[in-house]
Design an enzyme around this catalytic site. Structure first.
Site, mmCIF file in Angstrom:
data_model
loop_
_atom_site.group_PDB
_atom_site.id
_atom_site.type_symbol
_atom_site.label_atom_id
_atom_site.label_comp_id
_atom_site.label_asym_id
_atom_site.label_seq_id
_atom_site.Cartn_x
_atom_site.Cartn_y
_atom_site.Cartn_z
ATOM 1 N N HIS A 233 0.848 -1.188 0.000
ATOM 2 C CA HIS A 233 0.000 0.000 0.000
ATOM 3 C C HIS A 233 0.883 1.236 0.000
ATOM 4 O O HIS A 233 2.086 1.151 0.289
ATOM 5 C CB HIS A 233 -0.902 0.030 1.240
ATOM 6 C CG HIS A 233 -2.045 -0.938 1.191
ATOM 7 N ND1 HIS A 233 -3.322 -0.576 0.839
ATOM 8 C CD2 HIS A 233 -2.087 -2.270 1.444
ATOM 9 C CE1 HIS A 233 -4.111 -1.633 0.890
ATOM 10 N NE2 HIS A 233 -3.393 -2.681 1.250
ATOM 11 N N LYS A 237 -0.077 4.545 4.545
ATOM 12 C CA LYS A 237 -0.909 3.575 5.263
ATOM 13 C C LYS A 237 -0.056 2.894 6.327
ATOM 14 O O LYS A 237 0.845 2.117 6.017
ATOM 15 C CB LYS A 237 -1.513 2.536 4.317
ATOM 16 C CG LYS A 237 -2.447 1.552 5.029
ATOM 17 C CD LYS A 237 -3.189 0.668 4.036
ATOM 18 C CE LYS A 237 -4.051 -0.373 4.752
ATOM 19 N NZ LYS A 237 -5.056 0.223 5.637
#
Length: 350
Positions: A233, A237
């Protein structure tokens, strides 16, 4: 400052107290003070009334009046918290395109408090951590069918849910992390309507649903298999993917021994480009997941993979969740806590 003369001080005081009482609200108050006039001027007037509007119009009220719903809106107002985040912006754009009215006020961090941000064709005011209950209650008073969409940060999940439940505003929680068991308990105890899901992408949710069905109907089918999980990600994140955790839980039921802390998290852009194969233009917004299963004797392998670039899949799913929740509230459905599988099963997504 406005002044006026009246012959009866008693009547004046009575009238002004009544006006002050009627004008009071959570956000603004209007008060009037009776002030004696100098003796030298008593021949011409007895008393002067000073009307003071210390906070007759707050920034929140101004923004609510500035961008009212249009006739094209569906009549479903939503408040998107963390509107300056990438998911917040994506949801606002998707909601506006679908005809959902987005309230031009959002909760944000202390650094953003009081600032305004242009998102699409609308200007948004960010409310900091202070007075959130009062502000949310005032918005809910103006829009009784308000639904909150939460894409904040993991550390705020539980406190935000408690606030929504306390004020009585239904919500869609797309933020991952936090104490999920406590989150569900908070909503269940309050009796509030809510959609809570770690994954809002409809197609990814369908994959999750298939995994859950397989785990339920064929427990132990992959006993003894070795599992490797890699998820990539954007660097912002901070937590492990809620989707990955949900898939791993299914594999656990299928007989695979795997702990959540064994997930390989890829957050380094260089590794994402060279090892994972993420397109450079999507380094700031992607979700690549790989689940690799190997039999005990290394002769059989299974691989499940889903790669998402951008955020539109989640934003569109969130709007579907809002429309679903609004329908359930209108129907006074006995069930009040839902997930995205419930939204999928409704079968009326756009």
């Amino acid at each position: 400052m406005a002044t006026s003369m009246l012959k009866s001080p008693t009547k004046l005081l009575h009238n002004q107290l009544a006006l002050s009482s009627n004008a009071s609200s959570r956000i603004s108050t209007r008060s009037s003070i009776v002030v004696p006039v100098s003796h030298k001027r008593r021949s011409s007037r007895l008393f002067s009334v000073v009307s003071m509007a210390a906070s007759s119009t707050t920034p929140v009220q101004t923004f609510l009046e500035k961008s009212p719903p249009s006739q094209q809106n569906l009549g479903i107002p939503i408040m998107v918290n963390a509107c300056t985040g990438k998911m917040g912006k994506a949801v606002i754009n998707a909601a506006e395109a679908a005809g959902v009215y987005v309230v031009p006020v959002s909760f944000g961090c202390e650094e953003e408090a009081g600032q305004t941000f242009q998102i699409g064709e609308k200007e948004f005011l960010v409310q900091g951590p202070s007075d959130r209950e009062t502000v949310l209650a005032s918005i809910h008073d103006k829009y009784p069918n308000l639904i909150v969409v939460d894409y904040t940060v993991p550390s705020a999940v539980n406190a935000n849910a408690e606030l929504y439940c306390k004020v009585g505003v239904p919500f869609v929680m797309g933020t991952t992390g936090g104490d999920r068991d406590l989150l569900l308990k908070t909503v269940q105890d309050s009796g509030l309507y809510a959609v809570i899901s770690p994954q809002m992408g409809k197609q990814v949710v369908a994959f999750l649903a298939a995994m859950e069905i397989m785990a339920e109907q064929f427990p132990g089918a992959f006993s003894g298999y070795n599992l490797q999980v890699m998820e990539s990600h954007q660097a912002s994140k901070v937590d492990a993917s809620g989707t990955a955790k949900a898939v791993i839980s299914c594999f656990n039921k299928l007989g695979v021994d795997f702990d959540m802390d064994e997930i390989q998290l890829i957050r380094d852009p260089k590794e994402q480009l060279e090892m994972v194969g993420v397109p450079e233009e999507h380094l700031s917004g992607h979700a690549f997941h790989m689940y690799h299963l190997t039999s005990p004797d290394d002769t059989v392998t299974f691989e499940f993979q889903h790669n998402v670039c951008g955020r539109s899949i989640y934003a569109e799913g969130t709007v579907d969740a809002v429309l679903f929740l609004a329908k359930k509230i209108e129907e006074k459905d006995n069930k009040r806590l839902y997930n995205m599988i419930d939204v999928l099963r409704e079968g009326n997504m756009r």
